[in-house]
Design an enzyme around this catalytic site. Structure first.
Site, mmCIF file in Angstrom:
data_model
loop_
_atom_site.group_PDB
_atom_site.id
_atom_site.type_symbol
_atom_site.label_atom_id
_atom_site.label_comp_id
_atom_site.label_asym_id
_atom_site.label_seq_id
_atom_site.Cartn_x
_atom_site.Cartn_y
_atom_site.Cartn_z
ATOM 1 N N LYS A 171 -45.653 60.720 14.772
ATOM 2 C CA LYS A 171 -45.970 61.517 13.812
ATOM 3 C C LYS A 171 -44.762 61.975 13.493
ATOM 4 O O LYS A 171 -43.742 61.930 14.413
ATOM 5 C CB LYS A 171 -46.995 62.614 14.263
ATOM 6 C CG LYS A 171 -46.795 63.076 15.848
ATOM 7 C CD LYS A 171 -45.422 63.578 16.340
ATOM 8 C CE LYS A 171 -44.760 64.719 15.780
ATOM 9 N NZ LYS A 171 -43.487 65.135 16.403
ATOM 10 N N TYR A 197 -48.029 70.108 14.560
ATOM 11 C CA TYR A 197 -49.090 70.309 15.598
ATOM 12 C C TYR A 197 -49.813 71.434 15.156
ATOM 13 O O TYR A 197 -51.390 71.217 15.303
ATOM 14 C CB TYR A 197 -48.358 70.487 17.170
ATOM 15 C CG TYR A 197 -47.785 69.117 17.487
ATOM 16 C CD1 TYR A 197 -48.876 68.304 18.237
ATOM 17 C CD2 TYR A 197 -46.390 68.763 17.680
ATOM 18 C CE1 TYR A 197 -48.327 67.065 18.864
ATOM 19 C CE2 TYR A 197 -46.132 67.841 18.105
ATOM 20 C CZ TYR A 197 -46.787 66.898 18.762
ATOM 21 O OH TYR A 197 -46.518 65.597 19.224
HETATM 22 P P1 NAD Z 1 -35.078 59.613 19.931
HETATM 23 O O1 NAD Z 1 -33.707 59.723 19.221
HETATM 24 O O2 NAD Z 1 -35.172 59.808 21.365
HETATM 25 O O3 NAD Z 1 -35.328 58.047 19.719
HETATM 26 C C1 NAD Z 1 -35.389 57.444 18.598
HETATM 27 C C2 NAD Z 1 -35.003 55.978 18.775
HETATM 28 O O4 NAD Z 1 -34.976 55.326 17.540
HETATM 29 C C3 NAD Z 1 -33.624 55.793 19.440
HETATM 30 O O5 NAD Z 1 -34.038 54.742 20.561
HETATM 31 C C4 NAD Z 1 -32.686 55.100 18.429
HETATM 32 O O6 NAD Z 1 -31.784 54.377 19.107
HETATM 33 C C5 NAD Z 1 -33.657 54.401 17.702
HETATM 34 N N1 NAD Z 1 -33.304 54.666 16.009
HETATM 35 C C6 NAD Z 1 -33.427 53.296 15.379
HETATM 36 N N2 NAD Z 1 -32.752 53.438 14.273
HETATM 37 C C7 NAD Z 1 -32.315 54.592 14.086
HETATM 38 C C8 NAD Z 1 -31.237 55.212 13.158
HETATM 39 N N3 NAD Z 1 -31.025 54.714 12.038
HETATM 40 N N4 NAD Z 1 -30.863 56.481 13.569
HETATM 41 C C9 NAD Z 1 -31.094 57.007 14.625
HETATM 42 N N5 NAD Z 1 -31.839 56.316 15.413
HETATM 43 C C10 NAD Z 1 -32.432 55.220 15.378
HETATM 44 O O7 NAD Z 1 -36.218 60.368 19.131
HETATM 45 P P2 NAD Z 1 -37.817 60.468 19.900
HETATM 46 O O8 NAD Z 1 -37.775 61.898 20.455
HETATM 47 O O9 NAD Z 1 -38.188 59.307 20.536
HETATM 48 O O10 NAD Z 1 -38.429 60.515 18.304
HETATM 49 C C11 NAD Z 1 -39.041 59.179 17.900
HETATM 50 C C12 NAD Z 1 -40.156 59.450 17.012
HETATM 51 O O11 NAD Z 1 -41.220 59.765 17.794
HETATM 52 C C13 NAD Z 1 -40.260 60.619 15.870
HETATM 53 O O12 NAD Z 1 -40.869 60.226 14.880
HETATM 54 C C14 NAD Z 1 -40.796 61.731 16.696
HETATM 55 O O13 NAD Z 1 -41.370 62.571 15.764
HETATM 56 C C15 NAD Z 1 -41.657 60.957 17.431
HETATM 57 N N6 NAD Z 1 -42.123 61.798 18.840
HETATM 58 C C16 NAD Z 1 -43.521 62.004 18.940
HETATM 59 C C17 NAD Z 1 -43.862 62.648 20.054
HETATM 60 C C18 NAD Z 1 -45.242 63.031 20.424
HETATM 61 O O14 NAD Z 1 -45.532 63.637 21.088
HETATM 62 N N7 NAD Z 1 -46.239 62.403 19.716
HETATM 63 C C19 NAD Z 1 -42.913 63.262 21.082
HETATM 64 C C20 NAD Z 1 -41.417 62.941 20.655
HETATM 65 C C21 NAD Z 1 -41.350 62.231 19.586
#
Ligand code: NAD
Length: 343
Positions: free
Chosen positions: A109, A194
């Site tokens: 999401k 949420y």
């Molecule tokens: P994060 O920054 O920790 O991880 C993102 C990942 O994407 C990294 O490993 C990064 O290297 C990679 N990536 C690939 N291409 C990229 C680019 N061009 N620029 C930046 N990063 C790039 O983020 P996250 O917290 O893991 O969030 C990722 C997704 O998950 C988001 O859409 C967020 O909304 C979602 N999320 C959902 C929940 C949930 O509880 N459902 C919780 C946290 C995050």
């Protein structure tokens, strides 16, 4: 390997995670306890992370891809589904490519930056004849589902009001969540969603109007197009109303409250990683905590492999409804109006 085991093995959803960041790491850990889903592959732009995950989760070289070559996953029969856990702006391209490679897709999401993108993703998955699910982990959370059950059975009477408070104080000003290009907005896309989604499954109706007000205390950190705090209100066909707050500028803000003419339900915390705590007019909710991502992935395996129907939907259409509401909230912030929504 005995033939019995391989028969059993066919019923396991074999998943490749794309984006090995903070949340991808959490999902991978949780999947170690899954009974019906298994992490078998990775898609990442960072070779050192791939190596680390290969060691930790016993992932063979042939199941490792990067963002340039992952379309080749179409030839890999060992992978059933791709779980897209990259920054919001990349979901559209990543989901469509995974679908074109013939893989079921689970997407985090918010599913996309806007409803147009969301619709294109739904269409691409339909055309490829693959399922599209969205990582709405609360839709499988036991205390949340107990409230949904009670509401459906009329235990709260007519629903009159919902309050959803969703926020946290965001840190590092340089992260992608504060970059309009990658996040598509600010707190609303990330955490306010949420409260939007919660209003829908707690009230059990689709909103027919929304209005909203934005406030910003730090224009340096929260640039143009990146919302810091938005209050929004929604109205439902029954006459029930919702009042919600989405923010990147306050901690201790994770609370749902549902009020009907016969009773109430309260969850606080309501959408964090848990344990979720809650009560109703009948007393404390006592359903045991289970790691959200473990239940989510087991249930999603059932949805994809067996065609099971979840109690609260987690498909692309469910996510598209949230995206339409998000767009209307941003519109209301700009023009101060009450925006009608198609129920
Ligand atoms: P994060 O920054 O920790 O991880 C993102 C990942 O994407 C990294 O490993 C990064 O290297 C990679 N990536 C690939 N291409 C990229 C680019 N061009 N620029 C930046 N990063 C790039 O983020 P996250 O917290 O893991 O969030 C990722 C997704 O998950 C988001 O859409 C967020 O909304 C979602 N999320 C959902 C929940 C949930 O509880 N459902 C919780 C946290 C995050």
């Amino acid at each position: 390997m005995s033939s019995n085991f391989s028969l059993f093995d066919e019923r396991i959803l074999k998943v490749a995670i794309m984006g090995l960041g903070g949340y991808g790491t959490r999902v991978a850990e949780a999947m170690q306890s899954c009974k019906r889903a298994k992490l078998v592959g990775v898609i990442s732009g960072t070779p050192s992370k791939v190596e680390n995950w290969q060691g930790k989760y016993n992932i063979p070289d042939k199941n490792c891809y990067n963002y340039e070559n992952f379309d080749n996953i179409k030839d890999n029969a060992d992978i059933d589904a791709v779980y897209v856990i990259t920054p919001n702006a990349l979901h559209h391209d990543h989901v469509i490519r995974a679908a074109k490679a013939g893989k079921h897709v689970i997407c985090e999401k918010p599913m996309a930056l806007n409803a147009k993108e969301g619709q294109e993703m739904i269409n691409a998955c339909q055309q490829a004849n693959v399922k599209l699910l969205v990582g709405y982990r609360m839709h499988f959370e036991p205390k949340t589902l107990e409230i949904v059950r009670m509401r459906k059975e009329g235990e709260f009477g007519n629903i009159l009001f919902f309050q959803g408070l969703s926020g946290f104080k965001i840190g590092d000003p340089n992260q992608w969540r504060l970059n309009k290009e990658l996040a598509g907005g600010g707190s609303l896309m990330d955490i306010g969603i949420y409260a939007i989604n919660g209003a829908r499954y707690m009230v059990g109706e689709e909103p027919i109007w929304v209005t909203a007000q934005e406030t910003k205390t730090d224009k340096q950190k929260f640039k143009e197009g990146v919302d810091e705090t938005i209050q929004f209100q929604m109205g439902f066909p029954s006459g029930a109303v919702a009042s919600c707050l989405s923010t990147y500028n306050m901690n201790n803000l994770d609370r749902f409250f549902l009020n009907g003419d016969k009773g109430f339900a309260e969850l606080q915390p309501s959408t964090g990683y848990g344990p979720i705590e809650g009560k109703t007019h009948l007393g404390q909710l006592t359903q045991a905590h289970k790691t959200h991502q473990t239940i989510q992935m087991d249930e999603m395996a059932g949805i994809i492999l067996e065609g099971n129907k979840p109690i609260v939907p987690v498909d692309g259409m469910e996510a598209l409804k949230d995206l339409r509401i998000i767009e209307a909230i941003y519109e209301a912030c700009r023009n101060g109006r009450k925006i009608p929504l198609q129920a």
